[in-house]
Write an enzyme that holds these catalytic residues in place. Structure first.
Site, short mmCIF file in Angstrom:
data_model
loop_
_atom_site.label_atom_id
_atom_site.label_comp_id
_atom_site.label_asym_id
_atom_site.label_seq_id
_atom_site.Cartn_x
_atom_site.Cartn_y
_atom_site.Cartn_z
N GLY A 46 0.84 -1.20 0.00
CA GLY A 46 0.00 0.00 0.00
C GLY A 46 0.87 1.24 0.00
O GLY A 46 2.03 1.20 0.42
N GLN A 51 3.14 10.08 1.21
CA GLN A 51 4.43 9.38 1.28
C GLN A 51 5.33 9.71 0.10
O GLN A 51 6.54 9.47 0.15
CB GLN A 51 4.22 7.86 1.33
CG GLN A 51 3.56 7.37 2.60
CD GLN A 51 3.43 5.86 2.59
OE1 GLN A 51 2.46 5.32 2.07
NE2 GLN A 51 4.42 5.17 3.12
N CYS A 90 5.92 -0.21 7.03
CA CYS A 90 5.58 0.98 6.25
C CYS A 90 6.80 1.39 5.44
O CYS A 90 7.92 1.41 5.97
CB CYS A 90 5.17 2.09 7.21
SG CYS A 90 4.72 3.62 6.37
N LEU A 91 6.59 1.75 4.18
CA LEU A 91 7.72 2.17 3.33
C LEU A 91 8.37 3.45 3.85
O LEU A 91 9.52 3.71 3.54
CB LEU A 91 7.24 2.37 1.89
CG LEU A 91 6.76 1.11 1.17
CD1 LEU A 91 6.23 1.46 -0.22
CD2 LEU A 91 7.87 0.06 1.07
N HIS A 132 -4.41 1.69 7.72
CA HIS A 132 -3.03 2.19 7.75
C HIS A 132 -2.85 3.31 6.73
O HIS A 132 -2.27 4.37 7.04
CB HIS A 132 -2.09 1.01 7.47
CG HIS A 132 -0.64 1.35 7.36
ND1 HIS A 132 0.32 0.84 8.21
CD2 HIS A 132 0.04 2.14 6.48
CE1 HIS A 132 1.51 1.32 7.86
NE2 HIS A 132 1.37 2.10 6.82
N GLU A 133 -3.35 3.10 5.50
CA GLU A 133 -3.15 4.10 4.43
C GLU A 133 -3.97 5.37 4.69
O GLU A 133 -3.50 6.47 4.42
CB GLU A 133 -3.49 3.50 3.06
CG GLU A 133 -2.66 2.29 2.65
CD GLU A 133 -1.16 2.49 2.77
OE1 GLU A 133 -0.68 3.63 2.65
OE2 GLU A 133 -0.45 1.50 3.01
N HIS A 136 -2.26 7.71 6.95
CA HIS A 136 -1.26 8.56 6.27
C HIS A 136 -1.89 9.86 5.78
O HIS A 136 -1.25 10.91 5.81
CB HIS A 136 -0.67 7.83 5.05
CG HIS A 136 0.46 6.89 5.37
ND1 HIS A 136 1.64 7.32 5.93
CD2 HIS A 136 0.61 5.56 5.17
CE1 HIS A 136 2.46 6.28 6.07
NE2 HIS A 136 1.85 5.20 5.62
NI NI Z 1 2.64 3.22 5.55
#
Ligand code: NI
Length: 167
Positions: A46, A51, A90-91, A132-133, A136
């Site tokens: 995701g 991000q 998470c990236l 989670h997304e 963000h």
């Molecule tokens: Ni993330």
């Protein structure tokens, strides 16, 4: 399509609340496609627009690499009282992960890349990933659910990792 640079903690842009998209036009479609390419290139499941430094309410998700969700203005309209725990990464917090407890099931709505309203009910990994997304988009990261001590530890680890990568 173009691969975008993923911001990592403690970049302040990850903490800004993203703005709703007013019209789903070719520019938005193009950003969504770039986000999908970036997510795949980074081996993520995701990615949210903040991000990659774009402060708009856009997320992309692909749990299996085949079914790809491109979501504009996603909104959770119902959460279960029952919770489940998932090992999240998470990236933007590379090479770290932690067990995070969230509502197990959700109902949500979004606009697809053609501007058509869609809805999803989920009670599995997709529900966790969507939550989670969407966090963000509100400037929130999964490490915010940890103690402040542990959160700072994770941020310091990522800073060291980045310094090492940059030589
Ligand atoms: Ni993330």
């Amino acid at each position: 399509m173009a691969r975008l640079t993923v911001l990592t903690v403690p970049d302040a842009r990850l903490r800004v609340k993203a703005k709703p998209v007013s019209v789903v036009d070719d520019m938005i479609k193009s950003i969504l496609n770039d986000m999908v390419e970036t997510m795949h290139a980074e081996d993520g499941i995701g990615l949210a627009a903040p991000q990659v430094g774009i402060s708009l309410r856009l997320i992309v998700i692909s749990l299996d690499g085949e079914t790809i969700y491109k979501m504009v203005n996603p909104e959770i309209i119902w959460r279960s009282n029952e919770e489940s725990t998932c090992n999240e990464g998470c990236l933007s917090v590379p090479e770290q992960n932690a067990e995070i407890k969230r509502p197990k099931a959700i109902k949500m709505t979004y606009l697809d890349e053609n501007g058509v309203k869609q809805s999803i009910e989920s009670d599995d990994l997709l529900a966790t990933c969507i939550q989670h997304e969407i966090d963000h988009l509100n400037g929130k990261l999964y490490i915010d659910y940890l103690s402040s001590l542990k959160r700072q530890l994770y941020i310091n680890k990522v800073k060291r990792l980045k310094r090492y990568e940059e030589g």
